[in-house]
Enzyme design. Sequence first.
Site, PDB file in Angstrom:
ATOM      1  N   ASP A  45       0.759  -1.294   0.222  1.00  0.00           N
ATOM      2  CA  ASP A  45       0.185   0.143  -0.256  1.00  0.00           C
ATOM      3  C   ASP A  45       1.281   1.424  -0.290  1.00  0.00           C
ATOM      4  O   ASP A  45       1.709   0.951   0.980  1.00  0.00           O
ATOM      5  CB  ASP A  45      -1.154   0.046   1.464  1.00  0.00           C
ATOM      6  CG  ASP A  45      -1.365   0.723   1.020  1.00  0.00           C
ATOM      7  OD1 ASP A  45      -1.494   2.130   0.491  1.00  0.00           O
ATOM      8  OD2 ASP A  45      -2.943   0.477   1.903  1.00  0.00           O
TER       9      ASP A  45
ATOM     10  N   CYS B 253      -7.094   3.462  -2.363  1.00  0.00           N
ATOM     11  CA  CYS B 253      -7.249   2.170  -1.702  1.00  0.00           C
ATOM     12  C   CYS B 253      -8.259   1.579  -2.537  1.00  0.00           C
ATOM     13  O   CYS B 253      -7.770   0.874  -3.322  1.00  0.00           O
ATOM     14  CB  CYS B 253      -7.419   2.457  -0.026  1.00  0.00           C
ATOM     15  SG  CYS B 253      -5.755   2.928   0.383  1.00  0.00           S
TER      16      CYS B 253
ATOM     17  N   LYS C 186      -4.455  -7.330   3.143  1.00  0.00           N
ATOM     18  CA  LYS C 186      -5.866  -6.162   3.016  1.00  0.00           C
ATOM     19  C   LYS C 186      -6.271  -6.614   1.733  1.00  0.00           C
ATOM     20  O   LYS C 186      -5.592  -6.500   0.979  1.00  0.00           O
ATOM     21  CB  LYS C 186      -4.637  -5.002   3.057  1.00  0.00           C
ATOM     22  CG  LYS C 186      -4.738  -3.544   2.472  1.00  0.00           C
ATOM     23  CD  LYS C 186      -5.201  -2.192   3.392  1.00  0.00           C
ATOM     24  CE  LYS C 186      -5.239  -1.221   2.622  1.00  0.00           C
ATOM     25  NZ  LYS C 186      -4.523   0.692   3.393  1.00  0.00           N
TER      26      LYS C 186
ATOM     27  N   HIS D 258      -2.060  25.031  -9.222  1.00  0.00           N
ATOM     28  CA  HIS D 258      -3.058  24.964  -9.686  1.00  0.00           C
ATOM     29  C   HIS D 258      -3.653  24.532  -8.084  1.00  0.00           C
ATOM     30  O   HIS D 258      -3.952  23.946  -7.361  1.00  0.00           O
ATOM     31  CB  HIS D 258      -3.040  23.732 -10.480  1.00  0.00           C
ATOM     32  CG  HIS D 258      -4.416  22.791 -10.800  1.00  0.00           C
ATOM     33  ND1 HIS D 258      -6.005  22.395 -10.742  1.00  0.00           N
ATOM     34  CD2 HIS D 258      -4.269  23.299 -12.416  1.00  0.00           C
ATOM     35  CE1 HIS D 258      -5.951  22.349 -11.034  1.00  0.00           C
ATOM     36  NE2 HIS D 258      -5.158  22.381 -12.655  1.00  0.00           N
TER      37      HIS D 258
ATOM     38  N   ASP E 295      -1.403  -0.611  -5.142  1.00  0.00           N
ATOM     39  CA  ASP E 295      -2.324   0.517  -5.003  1.00  0.00           C
ATOM     40  C   ASP E 295      -2.717   1.376  -5.626  1.00  0.00           C
ATOM     41  O   ASP E 295      -2.771   1.582  -6.263  1.00  0.00           O
ATOM     42  CB  ASP E 295      -3.399   0.477  -3.977  1.00  0.00           C
ATOM     43  CG  ASP E 295      -2.791   0.963  -2.102  1.00  0.00           C
ATOM     44  OD1 ASP E 295      -1.718   0.825  -2.646  1.00  0.00           O
ATOM     45  OD2 ASP E 295      -3.572   0.395  -1.327  1.00  0.00           O
ATOM     46  N   HIS E 296      -1.508   2.157  -4.942  1.00  0.00           N
ATOM     47  CA  HIS E 296      -0.564   3.887  -5.526  1.00  0.00           C
ATOM     48  C   HIS E 296       0.573   4.164  -4.501  1.00  0.00           C
ATOM     49  O   HIS E 296       1.301   2.748  -4.230  1.00  0.00           O
ATOM     50  CB  HIS E 296      -2.382   4.278  -5.269  1.00  0.00           C
ATOM     51  CG  HIS E 296      -1.888   4.676  -3.282  1.00  0.00           C
ATOM     52  ND1 HIS E 296      -1.678   4.230  -2.323  1.00  0.00           N
ATOM     53  CD2 HIS E 296      -3.259   3.865  -2.824  1.00  0.00           C
ATOM     54  CE1 HIS E 296      -1.703   5.083  -1.050  1.00  0.00           C
ATOM     55  NE2 HIS E 296      -3.602   3.801  -1.582  1.00  0.00           N
TER      56      HIS E 296
END
Length: 1917
Positions: A34, A74, A122, A245, A307-308
């Site tokens: 994760d 997630c 997880k 931004h 996941d990221h």
Amino acid sequence: MNTEVVSLLLLFQMYGHSLCQNGTRPNIVMVMSDAFDGRLTFDPGRKVVQLPYVKYLRELGATFLNAYTNSPICCPSRAAMWSGQFVHLTQSWNNYKCLDANATTWMDSLEANGYLTKSMGKLDYTSGSHSVSNRVEAWTRDVQLLLCQEGRPVTQLAGNMSTARVMRKDWENTDKAAQWIHQRTASAHQPFALYLGLNLPHPYKTESLGPTAGGSTFLTSPYWLKKVSSELITVPKWLPFAAMHPVDYYSTFTKNCSGVFAEEEVRRIRAFYYAMCAEADAMLGQVISALRETELLNNTVVIFTADHGELAMEHRQFYKMSMFEGSSHVPLLIMGPGLKSGLQVDQLVSLVDLYPTVLDIAGILPVGFLSGHSLLPLLSNASAFSKKQHPDWVLSEYHGCNVNASTYMLRSGRWKYIAYADGSSVPPQLFDLTLDKEELHNVALKFPDVQVRLDKLLRNNYKMSNKEVKAALKSAREAIKNKEFKEALKHCKAVLKLEKNNYNAWVFIGLAASELEQPDQSQTAYKKAVELEPEQLLAWQGLANLYEKTDQWDFKVELPNIYQKLVELYASSDKNKCYEMISKLSEIYQSEKEYLKLAKVWLQLIQVKEEEAVDKKELLQLWQQMTQLLSDCINEEEQDNETQQHLITAFEKAMVLVEPVPGEEHKKLSAAYVKCLSKLPQEEAKTKQACESMLSLFPNQSYPLEVLGSYYLKTGVLNEDAVSCFSLLLDLAPDNGLGHLGLGTKALQEGRFKDAIKDLAQGKFIPDAEKDPALVSLRGRAYLNKGQVDEALKVSSELMASNPNLPQGLVLRGLAQLAQGQQQLAEESFLKAAGQSPDCGEYYFLLGKLYWDMGVETRKDRSKAHTHFLKAAKFDPHLGCVFRYLGHYYREVANDHGRARGCYKKAFEMDNDDVESGAASVDLSMEQDDMDTALAILQSVIEKATPGSAKWAWMRRGLYYLKVGEHQQAVADLQAALRADPEDWVCWECLGEAYLNRRSFTAALKAFGKAHQLQPSSIYSVYQAAAIKQTLGKFREAVAEYLQITAKQDYVPALKGLGECQLSLAKGLMEDCRDGGAIDLIQQAIQNLFRAVVLRPDLSCLWKLLGDACTAVSTVSSNRAQVLVPALLAGSDTNTQSQALNQAQTLRVGERCYVRALKMMSEVPSLWYDLGLNYYRQSSIHRPDEGDQNSQSLLLEKAQQCLKKAIMMDSGANSYWNALGVISMSKDLENFALAQHCFIKSIQVEPNNVVAWTNLGTLYLKKDNIELAHEAFKIAQSLEPLYVNCWIGQALIAERVGSYDTMDLFRHTTELSTHMEGVKGYAFWVCSTLLDKTNRDSELYRYNIVQMNAISAAQVALSKYTGTVSIYLAVELLQSMSSSEQLAFALCSYGRALCTSGQLEEAVRVYNSTPLQELSDLAGLALAYCRAGLIPESINAYERALAVASIEKEKAYILTALALLQHRQGNLDSAKTLLFKCSMLKEPIAESLLCLCALGLVHSDATLAAAALTELLKHVSVSGKVTEQRCLLTCALLALQGNYSAVQREASRAVHSNPGNPSLWSLLSRLIPQYYPRKANCCWTVREEGFMVWSAVYITGRSDGWPCCLSLQYDPRKDDPAAWAGLMAACHTENTSCYLSGSAPGRQGLEQTLMSVVSEKVHNVEEIERPLAQTLEGWVLNVSPQHPAVMLSLRQVQCQRLLLASGGTALPDSVLEQLNNAWLAEVYRSQGLLVQAVQAYRQSLQLASQLGLHSSQVASLLRLALLALEPCLAGVPRKDWTDMILEATTEVLKLGSSPMALLFQALLQYVTKMAARSVLLTGNKAFVGEAGLLSRLPSDSGAGCQLVPPQTLACQKRPGANECPFATCQNEWRPKTAGVSFTACLSFNLNFASLRMQHYEIMQLSGFNFNFTLSFSAYLR
């Protein structure tokens, strides 16, 4: 519309490249972490933190460089991964809304298809499973309030350096996963799939913010932080708030990152995050380790992803929820069987690609629409990837919290486009990742065209009009059902306006256009659909239907490809349809004779049938049909090898299935198989195997024998199997021509030419044999091979007569001409033959071989040898010799080893007896690292080899095993090779190498010795022998071997080894305080290593060794550290060869050498360590001046930095920590805290570290912490009781606390080894005890001083210390003292030392600086004047001494000295007067009478000489030296009186009284030729080097005639060892004859003396000390082999000629060899070479046993026992010596009674028991470490005291002494009465001898004065 079309509309499938082609499906393990930043898995990000298991996957698998999440949060990200669909398709909007709980995942598909599945950790992909708060936050994101939704990012440290498990929950799940893997070994037959989800490196929850708080705490332990390279951590750049931004600005506030962050805080957050990644990597490693331990890894695909990512303060944010690289870029690494290794993939991919990839790996076709595409074609070794198979873009979207607008990201090529919707209107972002990796520059306005293009692509791929598309497709489907095809086209076009890549729309268009008879439009539509989804059935089925019903040639051409694709797609879904397609394909391929395609499609059919598990009969029919379909392919002109292999496979499969065996059906099939193989030339091996198999089942069938016979004849392999084949064939068919032809050819090969001619000429086996030119030619060749060239020419003529252009006749004539040496004529004949028969390969081979044998030019000419060999191979591919010569050409001429290897391999396959080809094939395979092929060839040869054969194969396989580390097998193979050829020196070297690698050093030495014996010119064997001896610590022997090599050539390894050995020897000498010898060896080491460096300056090890050698001088005393260094190395003028450097200069040269090595290998920590020690050594001897940059503190700082660098590279080396601690304790640094830390770290790294414990104790002692110091020293003692430094430390503690054990502890340190601190301490306490007169009667005094022999022991120990310090040190120390008496005493001793060392002028100056009131001062000054040639000054000084002398004996010596000086000046009368005056004293001395007698002899005054001699004989005692003097003086007096006969009698009487005195023998040998020549027998010999006289003097009355002595006078070579060797040989010969005759030998003493002389002479002329036997052997072979006396010294006891001359019996050679071994053993023993002596004694014993010589056996055994007893008595009772004593004496007692053997056993028992009782000191004595011992601190009792010379010393006899060592003292000694040595002054040059006298008592007292003075200096230091 039929039902088939409807089913086509509903079927969606995808085909993948499966890894389970062999029927075994791989296991699948996925580990998903994760928040793991994917950029850490490749350069440059991977360098910042150590991720060993990610690195493991990277090296053995594939790394995706551009892998992205489909949503940077997630649950939505994981939902995309599990479902294979984009977020908007699954409607997984945030961490609350995701997939349904019953949604189908790829894990479900695996389980449904037979996989055992398990998910752990997880998961987070179902709705409501993660966070309800995320749902609320997503609702309120449009509120224009900046609210902090997360905690501020913070760091937290947990645990300590040993805390490896921080995230407990993840570790528990990882342990469960590993345990589950271990349990799978029981069910290995079923494939499994395991998913492990990790929380790390996701930040931890901040508990202080409540239970619903997010993760903002970066938590780890020091254990993981050390994995992070802090210097590589970068602080990301941030835009100012105004330039941010709007969405990023909003995210910064909601993530609580808008505050102030210090740079160090940011760096710390990133460091902690990287450490958390390292912990996650370790969990991945545990899973991989479990797979490896269970041996499942080789059949498991491992996938690692996340996941990221994690921003980690990039863009002023942490966490994810952003499309920036840190958040959206994820790791993706895949490793497994059949996948490429070390691959880096640039293709853009995302997590939705994992669903089809996993199913593709398992061989499962996915059902339903997927957003992803299989990555397997990118990875598989068997797949070719096309870019069309995967889009060149990835899509990611985010709809969750912490942003105020839905975000969409499209990555395509170099561009990243980010669009925003569903919220406030915000501008898009565009980043060029090639130029702007940090994503700080939005270039959307700069590149509007790129923005428009990417926005359009994003919207098309996102499919925003999903409802309209579904509605239009539904209308099109209804229109097709109603056959309203035009209406259907309208609906489909409407769909394409919204989604131009809609697969279903294109399929419907194809179907509608086909029904409207628009084939081209239909084809275009179907092809577009196929391009979009190549694995879906609908479009392919539509194309097949279109091509079948349309009569167009281009359609017919493409139809087979469509069928083939449908076969693949139907294989897993509709078997019947699959069979139908295969049937159609077979008809097409058979009609078009495309046999390869036919074979492949038929194999597909059989594979499908096998999967259905049909019965054997049906499979057999299919295989048989396949053989029938493909049989025609072997008759085609262009044969396809792949098709042939399929045909062979079909036969083999059919034969396995056919039943019964044997049976008629099986026989027919076997015959067909053999027939098929016989038509395939390249399948000879299978042909042979098939024939043999058929014969084993059907032995009466001749057909397989005929095929086999043809095979043997074609290949020329006529071995035993071939002969057996022909014989069996003739047994079945006696008139079979093939059988007779084979036997005749075999006879021709074996040279049985008569049999061959008979068989080939009889013509019974082949009709019209005499008319067959081939057979007639064979008969001619038989004559030719027999050597009957004329007969061969006759046969050739017969052939030519019948047909002048007959090729067989031309070839036979050419061979005959070649046998006669007519190469040109032979060339013409061969060319004509080839012209007549251009397709005969043999003729071209003969031409090529002829050109090859002609020489280099024709070999290189491609049109000659090469071209003809190629033609031969083309026309006769079964001719093995052709390929052998082609291999020669490619290897030697073309240098193309790849082709050469192929040719050799083919040649060997054709003829297994072709050793040359086999060996060459193996060698080339090994050169190209193809070990498998090489080993297979060798294995096949060895399996068939008989004992003593196939040497080449045994040897090469041995080398292979040697290379791969299987040393035992290598030894066995090389031994087998040597059994075939024991004289192969190369094989012996290889065997030695194998033994060496096996650590069998003795066996290796023997092997290398044998190799050197067989090939003396081989340097390698000598080098390896030397290297082994170096490894064993036999440095002197190794040096001798290395010098043999370096004397011949500059061989770098030998020079390196020589330098290393010399350096090791030097260190040994330095440990014994022999600094002079150590400097010599260091100098030699530097010279040799520099020679190596000049040859190979690129080798860092040589520079390192040079640095070691130069740094070694730091250990010796500075006054002796003068080293000759090559000028180039010293950096001086190149005109000089070498330059003398002092200690500091040499150390600086060492520094430069280390720096040079570091430039080559800067990452080697040991080099930094060595350089640091060098700086430390420099600082210890440096004397800094004011402002000097190279000051002591600067050098220490450099040393400290170097050691820190080494520790940073390798913190696990205890020596590095220890050295840093030592340096930190230095005077200029005194960083005691750091020193303590370093010593403790060193102990932690190596608990049994005696040096570190000792240094720690030294540190505590320095800081006055006695208790801790004692504890540290005590631990060091327990670890290593023989380490002297910790004992010194305990002694210093005892001294500090005033213990009575202090002196005993210091004494024990001197017994362990020589350490200056221990030496000084012991000498100090001995002197202190002697000065204390109050304790003379105490028990402690008697033990410490008397029983322990303290004075002499302290003097011996202290003498080693004084050799390392300046002689003038005592004077320097005493000059500051108030006692002038002590200073004068020291100056006197210093002057005497200077006089002895030859520094006479300095000695005179020192003596004159004393008060000159003592007798010793005046006598020393007089002696110095005398040696300096200042006679008047010497006389004056002696006269002053005479006035001071108070004892008559002292006056007598001084008068004698004055007389000698007066005589030297020519004052004869004054000399006589002084000597007469001396003789009138009450206590005259013998030296004055000796001088008076000599004076009379010199001046021919017989009366004076006789009177003086008479008085002299009254005063002297009888001893060896006095006997010589008396004999010499008496003979001189008799000669002066003219009584020459009495001269000979006097000398002979002295010799008979003292037969062991060599000086008397020498005197007699000179006297007899001069005064009694009739009894001398002289012979003269001349040598090239000089003139020598050998005089053999025989004593009358000796019956045996042996020479009693030999004398040698020679000029000019006075130091020639050959002359002395001759004398030694004569003496040994006489002693040997005495042994043989039973009488006692009389020359033992002289023989030993001569042996010592020879050894000394040899030592003076050799580079290094070598054993005497080796030196004499070298001298005999190289210098004087013509000298019989010297040959006797070499052979020792070969005295047959002398025995025969005297009528004795000749000794057998065996007896002489036994005697020779015994003598050689004595030589070795005298040289200290005990191992060689033992070996020689054992050889002597073995010969004596074989000859039955009882006395020789007893003598050899007793000598062995005596040899072993000597070291035991010396205190070295090693077990091997004691065993040897017991073994030898026991054998003696078995032979008979022997009191000597019993005595030896008793002595051994005594030594053993005494050694056991002598262990006195054990646990409470210790020593000081290598940090450099603390300077001695005077005890409280000694502080401030003034030492005065002792006025009296008690005289104690040493145990066992017969008299007091101080002969002149009466229990009292006063230093004021020290005597004088007159050695150099009392000297007359007489005719026969130089008479010298010494006052030994005064010399003893003077020596004690000197050593006692040094004792004082040690105390004062």
